[in-house]
Design an enzyme around this catalytic site. Sequence first.
Site, short mmCIF file in Angstrom:
data_model
loop_
_atom_site.label_atom_id
_atom_site.label_comp_id
_atom_site.label_asym_id
_atom_site.label_seq_id
_atom_site.Cartn_x
_atom_site.Cartn_y
_atom_site.Cartn_z
N ASP A 73 -1.31 0.75 5.58
CA ASP A 73 -1.40 0.14 6.91
C ASP A 73 -0.69 -1.21 6.95
O ASP A 73 -0.24 -1.65 8.01
CB ASP A 73 -2.86 -0.04 7.33
CG ASP A 73 -3.45 1.26 7.86
OD1 ASP A 73 -2.68 2.04 8.45
OD2 ASP A 73 -4.65 1.50 7.68
N LYS A 192 -18.14 13.03 25.26
CA LYS A 192 -19.32 13.00 24.40
C LYS A 192 -19.06 12.45 22.99
O LYS A 192 -19.82 11.61 22.50
CB LYS A 192 -19.96 14.40 24.31
CG LYS A 192 -21.33 14.43 23.65
CD LYS A 192 -22.43 13.87 24.55
CE LYS A 192 -22.80 14.90 25.56
NZ LYS A 192 -23.69 14.66 26.58
N CYS A 384 14.72 3.05 -6.74
CA CYS A 384 13.88 2.79 -7.90
C CYS A 384 14.05 3.88 -8.96
O CYS A 384 15.06 3.91 -9.64
CB CYS A 384 12.43 2.61 -7.47
SG CYS A 384 11.49 1.71 -8.69
N ARG A 468 8.27 -0.33 -14.04
CA ARG A 468 8.02 -0.67 -15.43
C ARG A 468 9.27 -0.55 -16.28
O ARG A 468 9.37 -1.06 -17.36
CB ARG A 468 6.98 0.30 -16.00
CG ARG A 468 5.67 -0.34 -16.35
CD ARG A 468 4.70 0.64 -16.96
NE ARG A 468 3.51 0.81 -16.12
CZ ARG A 468 2.65 -0.14 -15.85
NH1 ARG A 468 2.80 -1.36 -16.31
NH2 ARG A 468 1.60 0.10 -15.09
N HIS A 513 12.86 -1.50 -3.50
CA HIS A 513 12.54 -0.56 -2.42
C HIS A 513 12.99 -1.15 -1.09
O HIS A 513 12.22 -1.85 -0.44
CB HIS A 513 11.03 -0.30 -2.38
CG HIS A 513 10.54 0.48 -3.55
ND1 HIS A 513 10.41 1.85 -3.54
CD2 HIS A 513 10.17 0.09 -4.79
CE1 HIS A 513 9.97 2.26 -4.72
NE2 HIS A 513 9.81 1.21 -5.49
N GLU A 515 13.21 0.08 1.70
CA GLU A 515 12.43 0.57 2.85
C GLU A 515 11.27 -0.37 3.20
O GLU A 515 10.80 -0.38 4.34
CB GLU A 515 11.91 1.99 2.58
CG GLU A 515 10.78 2.13 1.55
CD GLU A 515 11.27 2.23 0.11
OE1 GLU A 515 12.43 1.83 -0.16
OE2 GLU A 515 10.50 2.69 -0.76
N1 GLN Z 1 8.73 5.12 -12.78
C1 GLN Z 1 9.76 4.15 -12.65
C2 GLN Z 1 9.39 2.81 -13.23
O1 GLN Z 1 8.24 2.53 -13.42
C3 GLN Z 1 10.15 3.99 -11.20
C4 GLN Z 1 9.09 3.39 -10.38
C5 GLN Z 1 9.33 3.60 -8.91
O2 GLN Z 1 10.12 4.46 -8.53
N2 GLN Z 1 8.64 2.86 -8.09
O3 GLN Z 1 10.24 2.00 -13.48
#
Ligand code: GLN
Length: 539
Positions: A73, A192, A384, A468, A513, A515
């Site tokens: 949200d 209702k 990612c 990671r 990301h 987005e």
């Molecule tokens: N699994 C991958 C990482 O941890 C990509 C993570 C993801 O796409 N948010 O680096």
Amino acid sequence: MPTKTKFIVVTGGVLSGLGKGITTASIGHLLGSKLRIVPIKCDGYLNTDPGTMNPIEHGEVFVLDDGGEVDMDFGHYERFIGVNCKFEWNLTMGKVYQAILDRERRGDFLGKTVQLIPHVTDEIKSRFLHIAEIERADICLVEIGGTVGDMENELYLEAVRQLAHELGKQNTLFVHVTYVPFPQNVREQKSKPTQQSVKLLNERGIFPDVIIGRSESPLDPSIKAKIAGFCNVPAEAVISGVDVDTVYEVPLIYDEDGLTEILHKNLGIYSPPKFTVWRKLVDKIKHPSREVNIAICGKYTQLRDSYASIIEALIHAGAENDARVNISWIETTAIEDRKITAEKALEGIHGVIVPGGFGTRGIEGKIEVIRHCRENAVPLLGICYGMQLAVVEFARNVCKIESAGTAEVVEDGGECEAQVVCYLPGQGNIDRKGGTMRLGGQDVLLKAGSRAEKLYGTTKIRERFRHRYEVNPDFVEQLEAEGLIFSGTTPDGSIMQVLELAEHPFFFGTQYHPELVSRLERPAPLFRELVRKALEGAE
Ligand code: GLN
């Protein structure tokens, strides 16, 4: 407890999935022109945050600039209200209990029995007031998760009841979002369920000031009068929450039905919405002159909510390009299991997104999709994990490092000799999963003269991360020698954050990301360009 902040509390009734988050975000949009609106979401679960939850179960994990992993949200809040939210604004019962238990062990309650009431409710209230104060909020917009009557949200309801009592009528307003069905056999709107869910609220000492009835068609004046009469609100405070083509239309229809006015009147505020640009863009979403087919190739395709922000970013990019973006969902496990080839799966597709993900199931399918896009000039945005796998694909098929893969495979119990994607420094020996990835907003330096720089119009951007693993620095030279361009890195150059290919209409990967920061009025540049290039291919 003196505070200048006014509180609007949004509760939900009858059933889940009515779009309470969109309603809350829309209220923020309606009031945000002159006022500082701070949205707060209260979730009943015991996880500290949704970061450890499976996206199929919970939907997308939204990542904030401050690194907080929060309920999806918050994506709506940021897109509709235009604020940068903070981790603290997402309360979960996990966080609340943890704080209390820590204090109990410290001895803060010495001699006292620690109880749900008053200790838990006090903790919730003090968090609200603390946020109100440090954010200097004009309005705290509190959304209570779930549906009234759910056991796990009772303490939030009790806390907001107390808060309303303490702050007074002129400083608090309750909005209840319910469902007004239109059963086919009787062919009339029924009040209702709304009456019953308002009764549940009343039993908890909460008397809504505004009722939003979600329905297929606008609420009939007679049903508004009926709801008003049975639920103790003026008829003008019963608002039609009619189904719309696009969620971006919701603030507009609420405004038309008088919601802004009633909020102003009840709270003694004035902050008229400015719709000019928004309305134009909504019109573009509803009546585009072109169409394009974009595929999202991942493994959580059963639940659209898993990719909520990607869908929104495509809508934003579509509006700017005057195009309807038709999304196809391609399950990469099917390609991996050789039930279908990438080529066949991508027939009729003009652009591809390989989104983020975790684990190894489906990744060979994603790599196949990426290969197809690279070799056949299909516009591709790898996000990612999508970027990491683009590196794996390039290493295998262009650099001829046959055993190239990601260390994530090894983590999953598999083998990988040439780890072209490896752990980020310090990530290899982490055993606590919650909140330990590289998270949140980070600066990205774009190479001068790169396409990325051209698209963003600057060399310094800030984007949000959740990972990671990273492109293994030991392989960067070899990959670049074969033509892969790392056009975005951390400011110190150590982590690869954007990749692109020169001889391709659009081939991009981002470790971040994009987005998550895309807005209707300001689409993410890479989504905008992906759609533009896809349209060129479609015409
Ligand atoms: N699994 C991958 C990482 O941890 C990509 C993570 C993801 O796409 N948010 O680096």
